[in-house]
Design a protein around this motif. Structure first.
Motif, mmCIF file in Angstrom:
data_model
loop_
_atom_site.group_PDB
_atom_site.id
_atom_site.type_symbol
_atom_site.label_atom_id
_atom_site.label_comp_id
_atom_site.label_asym_id
_atom_site.label_seq_id
_atom_site.Cartn_x
_atom_site.Cartn_y
_atom_site.Cartn_z
ATOM 1 N N UNK A 39 -5.910 100.543 -122.795
ATOM 2 C CA UNK A 39 -7.138 99.778 -122.993
ATOM 3 C C UNK A 39 -6.784 98.299 -123.074
ATOM 4 N N UNK A 40 -7.132 97.536 -122.042
ATOM 5 C CA UNK A 40 -6.731 96.136 -121.934
ATOM 6 C C UNK A 40 -7.928 95.232 -122.220
ATOM 7 N N UNK A 41 -7.734 94.285 -123.131
ATOM 8 C CA UNK A 41 -8.837 93.459 -123.594
ATOM 9 C C UNK A 41 -9.629 94.201 -124.639
ATOM 10 N N UNK A 42 -8.903 94.712 -125.625
ATOM 11 C CA UNK A 42 -9.439 95.647 -126.611
ATOM 12 C C UNK A 42 -10.624 95.100 -127.382
ATOM 13 N N UNK A 43 -10.522 93.858 -127.825
ATOM 14 C CA UNK A 43 -11.547 93.323 -128.713
ATOM 15 C C UNK A 43 -11.369 93.856 -130.122
ATOM 16 N N UNK A 44 -12.252 93.442 -131.000
ATOM 17 C CA UNK A 44 -12.157 93.844 -132.400
ATOM 18 C C UNK A 44 -12.506 95.309 -132.573
ATOM 19 N N UNK A 45 -11.778 96.010 -133.433
ATOM 20 C CA UNK A 45 -12.109 97.416 -133.706
ATOM 21 C C UNK A 45 -13.536 97.557 -134.216
ATOM 22 N N UNK A 46 -14.215 98.573 -133.728
ATOM 23 C CA UNK A 46 -15.575 98.850 -134.165
ATOM 24 C C UNK A 46 -15.724 100.361 -134.232
ATOM 25 N N UNK A 47 -16.940 100.867 -134.229
ATOM 26 C CA UNK A 47 -17.124 102.308 -134.244
ATOM 27 C C UNK A 47 -16.779 102.886 -132.875
ATOM 28 N N UNK A 48 -16.280 104.103 -132.883
ATOM 29 C CA UNK A 48 -15.931 104.816 -131.650
ATOM 30 C C UNK A 48 -14.988 103.994 -130.768
ATOM 31 N N UNK A 49 -13.837 103.651 -131.334
ATOM 32 C CA UNK A 49 -12.788 103.013 -130.556
ATOM 33 C C UNK A 49 -12.192 104.034 -129.584
ATOM 34 N N UNK A 50 -11.446 103.539 -128.602
ATOM 35 C CA UNK A 50 -10.926 104.409 -127.550
ATOM 36 C C UNK A 50 -10.104 105.554 -128.123
ATOM 37 N N UNK A 51 -9.207 105.261 -129.067
ATOM 38 C CA UNK A 51 -8.348 106.332 -129.581
ATOM 39 C C UNK A 51 -9.160 107.372 -130.344
ATOM 40 N N UNK A 52 -10.229 106.935 -131.012
ATOM 41 C CA UNK A 52 -11.056 107.893 -131.742
ATOM 42 C C UNK A 52 -11.797 108.820 -130.790
ATOM 43 N N UNK A 53 -12.348 108.252 -129.722
ATOM 44 C CA UNK A 53 -13.073 109.063 -128.745
ATOM 45 C C UNK A 53 -12.110 110.008 -128.027
ATOM 46 N N UNK A 54 -10.982 109.477 -127.560
ATOM 47 C CA UNK A 54 -10.030 110.292 -126.809
ATOM 48 C C UNK A 54 -9.415 111.381 -127.681
ATOM 49 N N UNK A 55 -9.008 111.030 -128.894
ATOM 50 C CA UNK A 55 -8.322 111.996 -129.754
ATOM 51 C C UNK A 55 -9.282 112.972 -130.414
ATOM 52 N N UNK A 56 -10.555 112.638 -130.451
ATOM 53 C CA UNK A 56 -11.547 113.626 -130.880
ATOM 54 C C UNK A 56 -11.642 114.746 -129.849
ATOM 55 N N UNK A 57 -11.573 114.374 -128.573
ATOM 56 C CA UNK A 57 -11.609 115.371 -127.498
ATOM 57 C C UNK A 57 -10.263 116.040 -127.306
ATOM 58 N N UNK A 58 -9.182 115.280 -127.505
ATOM 59 C CA UNK A 58 -7.825 115.783 -127.266
ATOM 60 C C UNK A 58 -6.900 115.150 -128.310
ATOM 61 N N UNK A 59 -6.627 115.826 -129.419
ATOM 62 C CA UNK A 59 -5.833 115.225 -130.495
ATOM 63 C C UNK A 59 -4.466 114.716 -130.065
ATOM 64 N N UNK A 60 -3.925 115.238 -128.952
ATOM 65 C CA UNK A 60 -2.610 114.790 -128.503
ATOM 66 C C UNK A 60 -2.672 113.583 -127.568
ATOM 67 N N UNK A 61 -3.853 112.995 -127.386
ATOM 68 C CA UNK A 61 -3.984 111.847 -126.499
ATOM 69 C C UNK A 61 -3.187 110.657 -127.036
ATOM 70 N N UNK A 62 -2.625 109.887 -126.109
ATOM 71 C CA UNK A 62 -1.850 108.696 -126.445
ATOM 72 C C UNK A 62 -2.610 107.474 -125.939
ATOM 73 N N UNK A 63 -2.765 106.482 -126.816
ATOM 74 C CA UNK A 63 -3.591 105.317 -126.507
ATOM 75 C C UNK A 63 -2.807 104.046 -126.817
ATOM 76 N N UNK A 64 -2.779 103.137 -125.843
ATOM 77 C CA UNK A 64 -2.169 101.822 -126.040
ATOM 78 C C UNK A 64 -3.252 100.771 -125.845
#
Length: 265
Positions: A79-104
């Protein structure tokens, strides 16, 4: 920073792209100068509900990441150009669907870095990492991301409302496309060039020296041509990319268009 608390290294005298975005999303990590800038945007374009547009843009990101993690089986996200953390960040969405997801995550704003380090923690099965780097240096991004992500396996690269803040994104996106293996995805949203939106770019240029609206065909080109295919419904206003409920885009809206493409060869 509704309380007015200042952080070291943060210039509170000029608006920030990340903080203005946070304000428009209804967050709390911004200063008076950011709120005033957002109000000027509204005054310049009274028929455009920019806060609604920003929320729709965020909703597109959420739906795209969820689809790729849940339906396609992608387990790596950059995730490039992340911005400030808010609700439903990329890692939360991805790891909710797939707990083993890796997010940078990648950003170069010092206030984003401070918040990311404090708040972006992932699941024990997966991995979540933050990289302090500039989108204009894709080689460095790929090099550092490879410490967490395996670039021999599919990676989804998110470029959400960020390419319009750099002057020449074509070689940057081309380098990222080149670094990705078959089965990877590009997730992009971008402000489109229409006369009714010109004042938005003018305000960003005047205050921050960044911001460029681009025509539909130029944005389409970021997804590549040979070896890439667009997922349905193609490049559309963000609110119309696989909405979870029936959605209409009102006349005078739709400043952000978005799409997802898959690398097939």
């Amino acid at each position: 920073m509704e309380s007015g608390t200042e952080r070291p290294g943060v210039d509170t005298g000029v608006p920030s792209v990340a903080r203005v975005y946070d304000f428009l999303l209804g967050g709390k990590d911004h200063y008076a100068v950011d709120r005033e800038f957002a109000r000027r945007l509204a005054a310049r374009c009274p028929n455009l509900d920019f806060a609604w547009e920003v929320r729709q843009n965020r909703g597109f990101m959420t739906r795209a990441v969820r689809h790729l993690a849940r339906e396609v089986g992608v387990r790596q996200f950059l995730d490039i150009g992340t911005g400030l953390p808010t609700q439903e960040n990329v890692h939360q969405v991805a790891q909710d669907a797939a707990p083993d997801a890796r997010v940078v995550y990648v950003d170069n704003d010092p206030i984003v870095l401070a918040h990311a380090r404090a708040l972006l923690t992932g699941t024990p099965q997966g991995a979540t990492r933050y990289i302090d780097a500039d989108l204009r240096d894709p080689d460095r991004i790929v090099e550092l991301a490879a410490e967490t992500l395996d670039f021999t396996r599919p990676v989804a690269v998110n470029l959400i409302a960020v390419l319009h803040f750099i002057p020449d994104p074509d070689p940057v996106v081309a380098r990222l496309r080149e670094a990705l293996p078959v089965g990877s995805h590009l997730v992009i949203s971008h402000a489109i060039d229409r006369p009714e939106f010109a004042a938005i770019a003018e305000e960003y240029q005047r205050e921050m020296g960044v911001g460029a609206l681009r025509p539909f065909g130029r944005i389409q080109g970021f997804f590549g041509r040979d070896g890439w295919e667009m997922l349905d419904p193609g490049l559309v206003p963000v609110a119309l990319w696989r909405p979870e409920v029936p959605t209409m885009v009102r006349p005078g809206t739709g400043i952000f268009v978005a799409g997802v493409a898959r690398k097939v060869s």
